[in-house]
Design a protein around this motif. Structure first.
Motif, PDB file in Angstrom:
ATOM      1  N   ILE A 184      48.058  50.916  31.316  1.00  0.00           N
ATOM      2  CA  ILE A 184      46.625  51.050  31.039  1.00  0.00           C
ATOM      3  C   ILE A 184      46.221  50.291  29.775  1.00  0.00           C
ATOM      4  O   ILE A 184      45.048  49.919  29.612  1.00  0.00           O
ATOM      5  N   GLU A 185      47.177  50.008  28.889  1.00  0.00           N
ATOM      6  CA  GLU A 185      46.864  49.257  27.679  1.00  0.00           C
ATOM      7  C   GLU A 185      46.369  47.842  27.971  1.00  0.00           C
ATOM      8  O   GLU A 185      45.759  47.204  27.110  1.00  0.00           O
ATOM      9  N   GLU A 186      46.626  47.344  29.202  1.00  0.00           N
ATOM     10  CA  GLU A 186      46.142  46.011  29.574  1.00  0.00           C
ATOM     11  C   GLU A 186      44.697  46.025  30.070  1.00  0.00           C
ATOM     12  O   GLU A 186      44.170  44.986  30.492  1.00  0.00           O
ATOM     13  N   LEU A 187      44.066  47.164  29.983  1.00  0.00           N
ATOM     14  CA  LEU A 187      42.677  47.304  30.412  1.00  0.00           C
ATOM     15  C   LEU A 187      41.792  46.221  29.803  1.00  0.00           C
ATOM     16  O   LEU A 187      40.952  45.622  30.480  1.00  0.00           O
ATOM     17  N   LYS A 188      42.004  45.940  28.537  1.00  0.00           N
ATOM     18  CA  LYS A 188      41.154  44.978  27.828  1.00  0.00           C
ATOM     19  C   LYS A 188      41.321  43.557  28.334  1.00  0.00           C
ATOM     20  O   LYS A 188      40.463  42.705  28.095  1.00  0.00           O
ATOM     21  N   ASN A 189      42.415  43.275  29.035  1.00  0.00           N
ATOM     22  CA  ASN A 189      42.700  41.921  29.511  1.00  0.00           C
ATOM     23  C   ASN A 189      42.409  41.724  30.993  1.00  0.00           C
ATOM     24  O   ASN A 189      42.660  40.635  31.518  1.00  0.00           O
ATOM     25  N   LEU A 190      41.888  42.744  31.663  1.00  0.00           N
ATOM     26  CA  LEU A 190      41.715  42.680  33.114  1.00  0.00           C
ATOM     27  C   LEU A 190      40.258  42.561  33.549  1.00  0.00           C
ATOM     28  O   LEU A 190      39.981  42.511  34.742  1.00  0.00           O
ATOM     29  N   TYR A 191      39.330  42.516  32.613  1.00  0.00           N
ATOM     30  CA  TYR A 191      37.925  42.247  32.910  1.00  0.00           C
ATOM     31  C   TYR A 191      37.413  43.190  34.001  1.00  0.00           C
ATOM     32  O   TYR A 191      37.051  42.775  35.107  1.00  0.00           O
ATOM     33  N   ILE A 192      37.373  44.468  33.655  1.00  0.00           N
ATOM     34  CA  ILE A 192      36.952  45.502  34.593  1.00  0.00           C
ATOM     35  C   ILE A 192      35.446  45.418  34.827  1.00  0.00           C
ATOM     36  O   ILE A 192      34.662  45.217  33.888  1.00  0.00           O
ATOM     37  N   GLY A 193      35.030  45.592  36.064  1.00  0.00           N
ATOM     38  CA  GLY A 193      33.621  45.542  36.433  1.00  0.00           C
ATOM     39  C   GLY A 193      32.889  46.830  36.117  1.00  0.00           C
ATOM     40  O   GLY A 193      33.388  47.682  35.369  1.00  0.00           O
ATOM     41  N   PRO A 194      31.688  47.004  36.683  1.00  0.00           N
ATOM     42  CA  PRO A 194      30.878  48.186  36.385  1.00  0.00           C
ATOM     43  C   PRO A 194      31.638  49.484  36.634  1.00  0.00           C
ATOM     44  O   PRO A 194      32.377  49.610  37.610  1.00  0.00           O
ATOM     45  N   LEU A 195      31.436  50.462  35.733  1.00  0.00           N
ATOM     46  CA  LEU A 195      32.136  51.740  35.867  1.00  0.00           C
ATOM     47  C   LEU A 195      31.394  52.719  36.777  1.00  0.00           C
ATOM     48  O   LEU A 195      32.006  53.658  37.291  1.00  0.00           O
ATOM     49  N   ASP A 196      30.105  52.516  36.957  1.00  0.00           N
ATOM     50  CA  ASP A 196      29.348  53.476  37.766  1.00  0.00           C
ATOM     51  C   ASP A 196      28.700  52.825  38.989  1.00  0.00           C
ATOM     52  O   ASP A 196      27.828  53.409  39.618  1.00  0.00           O
ATOM     53  N   HIS A 197      29.117  51.627  39.309  1.00  0.00           N
ATOM     54  CA  HIS A 197      28.668  50.950  40.546  1.00  0.00           C
ATOM     55  C   HIS A 197      29.911  50.287  41.125  1.00  0.00           C
ATOM     56  O   HIS A 197      30.228  49.145  40.825  1.00  0.00           O
ATOM     57  N   THR A 198      30.640  51.053  41.921  1.00  0.00           N
ATOM     58  CA  THR A 198      31.973  50.638  42.347  1.00  0.00           C
ATOM     59  C   THR A 198      32.055  50.500  43.859  1.00  0.00           C
ATOM     60  O   THR A 198      31.210  51.008  44.594  1.00  0.00           O
ATOM     61  N   LEU A 199      33.132  49.845  44.304  1.00  0.00           N
ATOM     62  CA  LEU A 199      33.313  49.633  45.737  1.00  0.00           C
ATOM     63  C   LEU A 199      33.654  50.935  46.456  1.00  0.00           C
ATOM     64  O   LEU A 199      33.140  51.222  47.528  1.00  0.00           O
TER      65      LEU A 199
END
Length: 343
Positions: A184-199
């Motif tokens: 989970i520490e790689e979260l900052k390097n994975l360019y996560i999309g919207p947290l409340d508009h998800t697939l």
């Protein structure tokens, strides 16, 4: 240029895993682990080893007539379900049909040279396959473990990198799959999309793992250095601890996977993502110095990196910061409701 994953380390593999080994060694390590051949004797796996038609017939016989939602997308997405360019729309449609109908479509697409992509994800056993619970026993989980069991069905598709709250035993029952995993520490390097508009409930990485754009996503190069790869065949199981980020690729025209999801901990626990949303109202926009101060408070009282912060206070005087009881749980919920409802 396609991404080069050849330097990534493989996930550690275990053979002949039993309950004792799982509980004493694998689970406490809090790292992904391949449990080779753990469920190879399941009837559904054996059916898949015979042929695609055999496993589809097997699953159809065990399926109810309940309609299942399935993602469908044109060949142009090349199996990568995700967002449109503006991150407001999706690149797929959701259609509903019986499992039997979906399996017949899957078989028809099997020999199409450039087929559309399809998958039905996380179909719960109680609703869709009640009889399969007996035929798919999981020897690594006790009978009292509150477990959610589901089946995934699809062709050569890619599930974008995401994390799940529960622990997971992902059992490949048909086809081959590749998991690419990150702490989970790689979260900052994975360019996560919207947290409340998800697939499908969980936020996902916006990076195309087959063709990453390192100009747009330069930190992804650092994430790749931390990635671990798990290649699975029918009968193999991947153990994924809570919050390990994982990208999943189905490598064959007919693929199926059974998930066992569960959480350890007391019954009162709910998802920490609610705390994250609450923090939008209480912490995120504070001045930097105040945020740092509150970080120390949370570290002391919640994460408890040192000793018990209440050790010097008699238990009856600890209030809601003592052990959670029905009474203290009710007080916490009431206080939160009142604070959220106030102007």
């Amino acid at each position: 240029m396609a991404a080069d994953w050849s330097q990534c380390k493989p996930v550690k593999t275990y053979e002949n895993v039993d309950l004792a080994l799982f509980q004493s060694t694998i689970q406490p390590a809090h790292k992904p682990a391949i449990l080779r051949g753990l469920v190879r004797d399941w009837p559904i796996v054996q059916a898949g080893l015979i042929s695609d038609q055999e496993i589809c017939a097997y699953v159809s016989r065990h399926a109810t007539e309940a309609p299942a939602n399935c993602f469908f997308a044109p060949p142009e997405i090349k199996g990568r379900f995700g967002y449109g360019p503006d991150l407001q729309e999706y690149n797929f449609d959701v259609r509903s049909a019986s499992v039997e109908t979906l399996l017949s479509i899957l078989l028809r697409l099997r020999d199409v040279e450039n087929p559309p992509s399809m998958y039905a994800g996380a179909l719960p056993f109680p609703q869709f396959f009640p009889a399969l619970s007996i035929e798919c026993p999981m020897p690594l989980l006790g009978p009292k473990t509150a477990t959610k069991v589901s089946l995934w069905i699809g062709n050569q598709t890619r599930t974008a990198a995401h994390w799940d709250l529960p622990q997971n035993l992902a059992c490949v029952v048909a086809g081959k799959r590749r998991f690419t995993l990150f702490p989970i520490e790689e979260l900052k390097n994975l360019y996560i999309g919207p947290l409340d508009h998800t697939l499908a409930g969980q936020p996902i990485s916006l990076v195309d793992f087959k063709d990453p754009d390192l100009t747009t996503h330069p930190r992804f190069a650092d994430a790749m250095k931390a990635a671990k790869i798990a290649d699975l065949e029918p009968g193999d199981v991947l153990y994924m601890p809570s919050l390990w980020i994982h990208h999943v690729e189905s490598l064959t025209p007919v693929g199926m996977l059974v998930n066992f999801w569960w959480r350890d901990g007391p019954e009162h626990l709910i998802t920490p993502s609610l705390t994250l949303q609450h923090a939008l109202l209480t912490l995120r926009d504070l001045p930097k110095a105040e945020k740092q101060a509150w970080k120390a408070v949370f570290d002391h009282y919640i994460f408890q990196s040192d000793e018990d912060p209440m050790a010097h206070i008699p238990e009856p005087a600890r209030g809601v910061f003592g052990p959670i009881t029905p009474d203290s749980l009710a007080k916490i919920k009431t206080r939160l409701r009142q604070s959220l409802d106030s102007d």
